[in-house]
Design an enzyme around this catalytic site. Structure first.
Site, short mmCIF file in Angstrom:
data_model
loop_
_atom_site.label_atom_id
_atom_site.label_comp_id
_atom_site.label_asym_id
_atom_site.label_seq_id
_atom_site.Cartn_x
_atom_site.Cartn_y
_atom_site.Cartn_z
N GLU A 1 0.82 -1.20 0.00
CA GLU A 1 0.00 0.00 0.00
C GLU A 1 0.85 1.25 0.00
O GLU A 1 1.93 1.28 0.59
CB GLU A 1 -0.85 0.05 1.26
CG GLU A 1 -1.82 -1.05 1.33
CD GLU A 1 -2.32 -1.22 2.73
OE1 GLU A 1 -2.16 -0.30 3.54
OE2 GLU A 1 -2.85 -2.29 3.00
N ASN B 1 -6.15 2.96 15.25
CA ASN B 1 -7.12 2.76 14.18
C ASN B 1 -7.59 1.31 14.24
O ASN B 1 -6.77 0.41 14.08
CB ASN B 1 -6.49 3.00 12.81
CG ASN B 1 -6.52 4.46 12.43
OD1 ASN B 1 -7.57 5.09 12.44
ND2 ASN B 1 -5.35 5.00 12.13
N CYS C 1 5.32 -7.79 7.20
CA CYS C 1 6.31 -7.38 8.19
C CYS C 1 6.53 -8.54 9.15
O CYS C 1 5.57 -9.23 9.50
CB CYS C 1 5.81 -6.15 8.96
SG CYS C 1 7.01 -5.55 10.17
N CYS D 1 2.99 8.18 1.97
CA CYS D 1 3.36 7.18 2.98
C CYS D 1 3.79 5.92 2.23
O CYS D 1 3.02 5.33 1.48
CB CYS D 1 2.15 6.91 3.88
SG CYS D 1 2.46 5.64 5.11
N GLU E 1 9.01 -2.85 8.05
CA GLU E 1 9.95 -2.20 8.96
C GLU E 1 11.13 -1.70 8.13
O GLU E 1 11.97 -2.49 7.69
CB GLU E 1 10.39 -3.21 10.03
CG GLU E 1 11.57 -2.79 10.87
CD GLU E 1 11.47 -1.39 11.48
OE1 GLU E 1 10.39 -0.98 11.92
OE2 GLU E 1 12.52 -0.69 11.48
N CYS F 1 -1.23 -4.26 14.97
CA CYS F 1 -0.98 -3.78 13.61
C CYS F 1 -1.42 -4.82 12.57
O CYS F 1 -1.04 -5.99 12.66
CB CYS F 1 0.52 -3.49 13.45
SG CYS F 1 1.02 -3.20 11.75
N SER G 1 8.88 3.96 17.24
CA SER G 1 7.60 3.49 17.76
C SER G 1 7.80 2.93 19.16
O SER G 1 8.36 1.86 19.33
CB SER G 1 7.05 2.40 16.83
OG SER G 1 6.73 2.98 15.58
N LEU G 2 7.32 3.65 20.16
CA LEU G 2 7.58 3.26 21.55
C LEU G 2 6.39 2.50 22.16
O LEU G 2 6.55 1.37 22.60
CB LEU G 2 7.91 4.52 22.35
CG LEU G 2 8.70 4.36 23.63
CD1 LEU G 2 9.94 3.51 23.45
CD2 LEU G 2 9.10 5.73 24.18
N HIS G 3 5.25 3.13 22.21
CA HIS G 3 3.96 2.49 22.57
C HIS G 3 3.79 2.02 24.01
O HIS G 3 2.69 1.61 24.39
CB HIS G 3 3.65 1.29 21.66
CG HIS G 3 3.76 1.58 20.20
ND1 HIS G 3 3.37 2.77 19.63
CD2 HIS G 3 4.24 0.83 19.17
CE1 HIS G 3 3.59 2.73 18.33
NE2 HIS G 3 4.12 1.58 18.03
N CYS H 1 -1.81 1.22 8.43
CA CYS H 1 -1.12 0.26 7.57
C CYS H 1 -1.78 -1.11 7.56
O CYS H 1 -2.32 -1.56 8.55
CB CYS H 1 0.36 0.16 7.94
SG CYS H 1 0.69 -0.14 9.67
N CYS I 1 3.84 -6.87 15.71
CA CYS I 1 3.21 -6.02 16.73
C CYS I 1 1.72 -6.39 16.80
O CYS I 1 1.07 -6.54 15.77
CB CYS I 1 3.40 -4.55 16.39
SG CYS I 1 5.16 -4.13 16.24
N1 SAH Z 1 7.39 -0.63 11.03
C1 SAH Z 1 7.55 0.73 11.31
C2 SAH Z 1 6.87 1.65 10.31
C3 SAH Z 1 5.52 1.23 9.80
S1 SAH Z 1 4.19 1.31 10.98
C4 SAH Z 1 7.10 1.05 12.73
O1 SAH Z 1 6.50 0.20 13.36
O2 SAH Z 1 7.41 2.14 13.21
C5 SAH Z 1 3.99 3.06 11.18
C6 SAH Z 1 3.32 3.45 12.49
O3 SAH Z 1 1.94 3.04 12.47
C7 SAH Z 1 3.96 2.80 13.70
O4 SAH Z 1 4.15 3.73 14.73
C8 SAH Z 1 2.91 1.78 14.10
O5 SAH Z 1 2.99 1.46 15.45
C9 SAH Z 1 1.62 2.48 13.72
N2 SAH Z 1 0.45 1.61 13.60
C10 SAH Z 1 0.40 0.33 13.21
N3 SAH Z 1 -0.87 -0.14 13.25
C11 SAH Z 1 -1.64 0.89 13.67
C12 SAH Z 1 -3.03 1.04 13.91
N4 SAH Z 1 -3.89 0.05 13.71
N5 SAH Z 1 -3.48 2.24 14.36
C13 SAH Z 1 -2.61 3.28 14.54
N6 SAH Z 1 -1.29 3.19 14.32
C14 SAH Z 1 -0.80 2.01 13.89
FE1 SF4 Z 2 5.72 -4.12 11.46
FE2 SF4 Z 2 5.56 -1.54 12.18
FE3 SF4 Z 2 3.33 -3.08 12.02
FE4 SF4 Z 2 5.10 -3.50 13.98
S1 SF4 Z 2 3.86 -1.64 13.64
S2 SF4 Z 2 4.14 -5.09 12.70
S3 SF4 Z 2 7.02 -3.08 12.93
S4 SF4 Z 2 4.67 -2.48 10.32
#
Ligand code: SAH
Ligand code: SF4
Length: 363
Positions: free
Chosen positions: A97, A306, A118, A111, A166, A125, A220-222, A349, A122
């Site tokens: 995408e 999201n 990936c 983007c 990633e 995601c 990405s800390l979370h 994503c 996570c």
């Molecule tokens: N892999 C990398 C970059 C792609 S994800 C990373 O994890 O940083 C880009 C951002 O979108 C990351 O901060 C990820 O945590 C966030 N993300 C993934 N799924 C999401 C969702 N469902 N809602 C909001 N943010 C999300």
């Molecule tokens: Fe991969 Fe980023 Fe999604 Fe984690 S948040 S699964 S690193 S795309």
């Protein structure tokens, strides 16, 4: 970039590599710039279009070179057309995408995806669900920008590596794409307008610091602690929060650029005021370790989750998000809530693919 026998892939090559390739065909070096212009700025889709190159050279290129040009399988519009999400087909039939966002202040942002799927898994995601299929080539990363320019008829001013995958797990292609997108003979996008988001691969963050690029790094800390972060971001078991914050601080010191920490808010999981306080304290301490204030070192981007079909998490309401931000600000850690774009088309994503996959499965 070239292979021993096969055609040379031109998208993703630098102007010097183009000049060297042309020299091997007996052409003068200045043609490297001409060719770069066709590849990156005039968005040519075939060698036949490159009318200021001699016909004999164009014929040779058609034989010995290749120009990756991707095509969208679907494009979904939102925000009155100011957000467009593309499902992009790669040469081997895999899909990723790409999202285009047009802002009122003139920015035109894309983007980008860096991998098919990936491998980081996570738990919140959509991209992480299916696992990793393969890395994208630099050509496939760069052509997502060119594809948007071809279909929108506008120049792209910003690119964020925040789509599928990633980026730092595909390090070489990502850095090459950054250099080509930034170069005056290439994408012409200012380095400060390029953002790479990483899940927190510590060795690659340290490598990237050494490149001394003026890009924006997002981490990405979370979660503020290891127990919770390992639940949400399994790679945390390998590089825990303390190591990630130390690498981030070193990055700030070496690259001279602030880091953006991304924090996806999941209701009842990581969005409590006490968790914000803990996060704030750790960010104050990590900045102090490099003799800096949190404001000089970082910025926190709060992203209300999201929803992803089939996942049990919930998105917190506005009041809870603002309370979280206030706890950070009380500790002088700058925080903003990310502007929502394309919510109605699931611009988070991984989701267009899932929607399409579901539609196909129903047939
Ligand atoms: N892999 C990398 C970059 C792609 S994800 C990373 O994890 O940083 C880009 C951002 O979108 C990351 O901060 C990820 O945590 C966030 N993300 C993934 N799924 C999401 C969702 N469902 N809602 C909001 N943010 C999300
Ligand atoms: Fe991969 Fe980023 Fe999604 Fe984690 S948040 S699964 S690193 S795309």
């Amino acid at each position: 970039m070239s292979t021993a026998n096969g055609p040379m892939e031109l998208t993703g090559t630098t102007v010097d590599e183009l000049a060297a390739f042309l020299a091997s065909l007996g052409e003068p070096a200045y043609r490297g710039h001409q060719l770069a212009r066709w590849i990156y700025q005039s968005d040519a889709t075939s060698f036949a279009e490159m009318t200021d190159l001699p016909a004999s050279l164009r014929a040779q290129l058609a034989e010995r070179a290749r120009l990756t040009r991707l095509a969208p399988l679907a494009a979904v519009r939102a925000d009155g057309g100011d957000t467009v999400k593309y499902l992009v087909e790669l040469p081997d039939g895999a899909t990723v995408e790409t999202v285009f966002m047009r802002y009122e202040d003139g920015r035109r942002s894309v983007c980008l995806s860096t991998q098919v799927g990936c491998g980081m898994g996570c738990t919140f995601c959509a991209t992480g669900l299916a696992g990793l299929t393969r890395n994208l080539t630099a050509a496939e990363i760069i052509d997502q920008v060119l594809l948007v320019q071809r279909t929108q008829g506008e120049r792209v001013t910003n690119a964020v590596f925040m789509g599928m995958g990633e980026p730092l797990a595909n390090y070489q292609a990502t850095v090459r794409a950054l250099l080509v997108l930034n170069a005056p003979w290439g994408g012409g996008i200012g380095m400060r307008h390029l953002t790479v988001s990483t899940v927190g691969l510590v060795p690659q963050i340290r490598l990237l610091a050494e490149e001394r690029l003026q890009l924006t790094l997002a981490v990405s800390l979370h979660a503020p602690d290891d127990a919770l972060r390992t639940q949400l971001v399994p790679i945390n078991a390998r590089w825990p929060v303390a190591e990630l914050l130390a690498a981030s601080a070193d990055y700030v010191r070496t690259a001279g650029r602030r880091i953006s920490f991304e924090y996806v808010l999941l209701e009842g999981v990581n969005d409590a005021p006490e968790q914000a306080a803990h996060l704030g304290e750790r960010l104050v301490d990590a900045a102090r370790a490099i003799d800096a204030t949190p404001g000089q070192s970082w910025h926190v981007n709060l992203i209300p989750w999201n929803p992803v079909y089939g996942m049990q998490y919930r998105r917190p309401d506005r009041a809870r998000v603002e309370a979280f931000a206030r706890e950070l600000e009380r500790r002088r850690v700058p925080a903003t809530v990310r502007l929502e774009r394309g919510v109605e088309i699931d611009a988070a994503c991984g989701q267009l693919q899932r929607t399409r996959g579901l539609a196909e499965a129903r047939r």
